[in-house]
Design a protein around this motif. Sequence first.
Motif, mmCIF file in Angstrom:
data_model
loop_
_atom_site.group_PDB
_atom_site.id
_atom_site.type_symbol
_atom_site.label_atom_id
_atom_site.label_comp_id
_atom_site.label_asym_id
_atom_site.label_seq_id
_atom_site.Cartn_x
_atom_site.Cartn_y
_atom_site.Cartn_z
ATOM 1 N N PRO A 7 37.633 41.868 29.919
ATOM 2 C CA PRO A 7 37.117 43.243 30.075
ATOM 3 C C PRO A 7 37.290 43.756 31.504
ATOM 4 C CG PRO A 7 35.545 41.879 28.876
ATOM 5 C CD PRO A 7 36.593 40.957 29.415
ATOM 6 N N LYS A 8 37.802 44.973 31.627
ATOM 7 C CA LYS A 8 37.990 45.563 32.946
ATOM 8 C C LYS A 8 36.654 45.908 33.601
ATOM 9 C CE LYS A 8 42.580 47.467 32.007
ATOM 10 N NZ LYS A 8 43.430 48.684 31.991
ATOM 11 N N ASP A 9 35.612 46.030 32.777
ATOM 12 C CA ASP A 9 34.291 46.354 33.339
ATOM 13 C C ASP A 9 33.837 45.283 34.328
ATOM 14 O OD1 ASP A 9 34.326 48.548 31.732
ATOM 15 O OD2 ASP A 9 33.038 47.684 30.165
ATOM 16 N N THR B 132 34.153 45.170 41.994
ATOM 17 C CA THR B 132 34.607 46.079 43.047
ATOM 18 C C THR B 132 33.444 46.881 43.627
ATOM 19 O OG1 THR B 132 36.764 46.260 41.954
ATOM 20 C CG2 THR B 132 36.221 47.928 43.595
ATOM 21 N N VAL B 133 32.556 47.325 42.749
ATOM 22 C CA VAL B 133 31.374 48.063 43.205
ATOM 23 C C VAL B 133 30.507 47.189 44.109
ATOM 24 C CG1 VAL B 133 29.228 49.169 42.456
ATOM 25 C CG2 VAL B 133 31.361 49.599 41.212
ATOM 26 N N SER C 260 38.211 38.867 43.773
ATOM 27 C CA SER C 260 37.967 39.034 42.335
ATOM 28 C C SER C 260 38.857 38.100 41.524
ATOM 29 C CB SER C 260 38.220 40.487 41.922
ATOM 30 O OG SER C 260 37.332 41.362 42.575
ATOM 31 N N PHE C 261 40.087 37.912 41.998
ATOM 32 C CA PHE C 261 41.008 37.033 41.280
ATOM 33 C C PHE C 261 40.507 35.597 41.267
ATOM 34 C CE2 PHE C 261 44.530 33.979 41.600
ATOM 35 C CZ PHE C 261 45.131 34.176 40.371
ATOM 36 N N PHE C 262 40.137 35.078 42.444
ATOM 37 C CA PHE C 262 39.738 33.676 42.548
ATOM 38 C C PHE C 262 38.331 33.427 42.005
ATOM 39 C CE2 PHE C 262 43.180 33.686 45.687
ATOM 40 C CZ PHE C 262 43.857 32.545 45.317
ATOM 41 N N ALA C 263 37.447 34.436 42.115
ATOM 42 C CA ALA C 263 36.064 34.232 41.703
ATOM 43 C C ALA C 263 35.827 34.554 40.234
ATOM 44 C CB ALA C 263 35.136 35.094 42.566
ATOM 45 N N MET C 264 36.644 35.457 39.642
ATOM 46 C CA MET C 264 36.391 35.903 38.267
ATOM 47 C C MET C 264 37.556 35.625 37.327
ATOM 48 S SD MET C 264 34.407 39.505 38.955
ATOM 49 C CE MET C 264 34.026 39.600 37.213
ATOM 50 N N ILE C 265 38.750 36.102 37.703
ATOM 51 C CA ILE C 265 39.896 35.979 36.802
ATOM 52 C C ILE C 265 40.286 34.525 36.598
ATOM 53 C CG2 ILE C 265 42.304 36.599 36.438
ATOM 54 C CD1 ILE C 265 40.356 38.908 36.154
ATOM 55 N N LEU C 266 40.335 33.777 37.679
ATOM 56 C CA LEU C 266 40.769 32.378 37.584
ATOM 57 C C LEU C 266 39.869 31.551 36.669
ATOM 58 C CD1 LEU C 266 43.021 30.586 38.662
ATOM 59 C CD2 LEU C 266 41.549 29.965 40.576
#
Length: 268
Positions: free
Chosen positions: A157-159, A165-166, A174-180
């Motif tokens: 989800p993009k949310d 980001t907010v 965001s990539f290393f903490a969430m997407i990965l």
Amino acid sequence: MKFNWRHIPLSLVAIYSLFPMVLLVLNSFKQKTEIITNPLGFPLHWTIDNFLKAWDKGDYSTAYLNTIIVTGITVLLTCVICGLAAYGIAFLKTPGSGLLLAYLFISMSLPVGFIPIFFMAVKLNLINNYWGVIIPYVGGGFAFNVFLLRAFMLGIPKDLLESATVDGCSPMRSFFAMILPLAKPAFVVVAIFTTLATWNEIFLSNAILQADHLKTVSVAYLNFSSKYGTNWGLMAAGGVMTVIPMIILFMFMTKTFVTGLQEGSVKF
């Protein structure tokens, strides 16, 4: 368990696929003369001499170390570089991302010549250097791995990224903490594919890593057919020692591997 007629052709295919491996294992425990007289049967006199001689003559301790170094660096760079590229294409929507995606799609169908890679390695002074094979390994599977990771990331989800980001997270954080963490199954699939391809590759590593102390496992196995004639016992034992780490890896990672493929195939 209820019988299903569809299991019959699947069982036949499985037997057909496993037969060469079973034959390789059986012959690795036979003496040279017994392999010639009884190539398809069980060993009459089990022996591990072939493994001891193959390990020593093939210098498998050095070959394993070289292969682990090359494979480890290749997998790490592939996951990071392809992951960042897939993340940028899927979420950041930077100018030219569509053209990059089209280019990657076209590049998957283009053949990669061995001779140009070899001459580039010569020009860049990468002969007898780990990077001479690592860079082509990473680049060779780049397009496929980006598509696979992007397909999985599109299901996130993009949310979540917008909320990060907010909260002040940079795109890299965001990539290393969430997407990965969320895309872990897809990264496992990429890591397994890359490990198998790198571990089993033989032509490029044989041409670029020419020094004996840099030989990989696959090249060490290849040398049995030239340095030690037709000693099929050594070749069988060397073959088992070459493929057994990948078999163990795949057995332990099968569930995660299948999960990653299934979830990543939802979107393209």
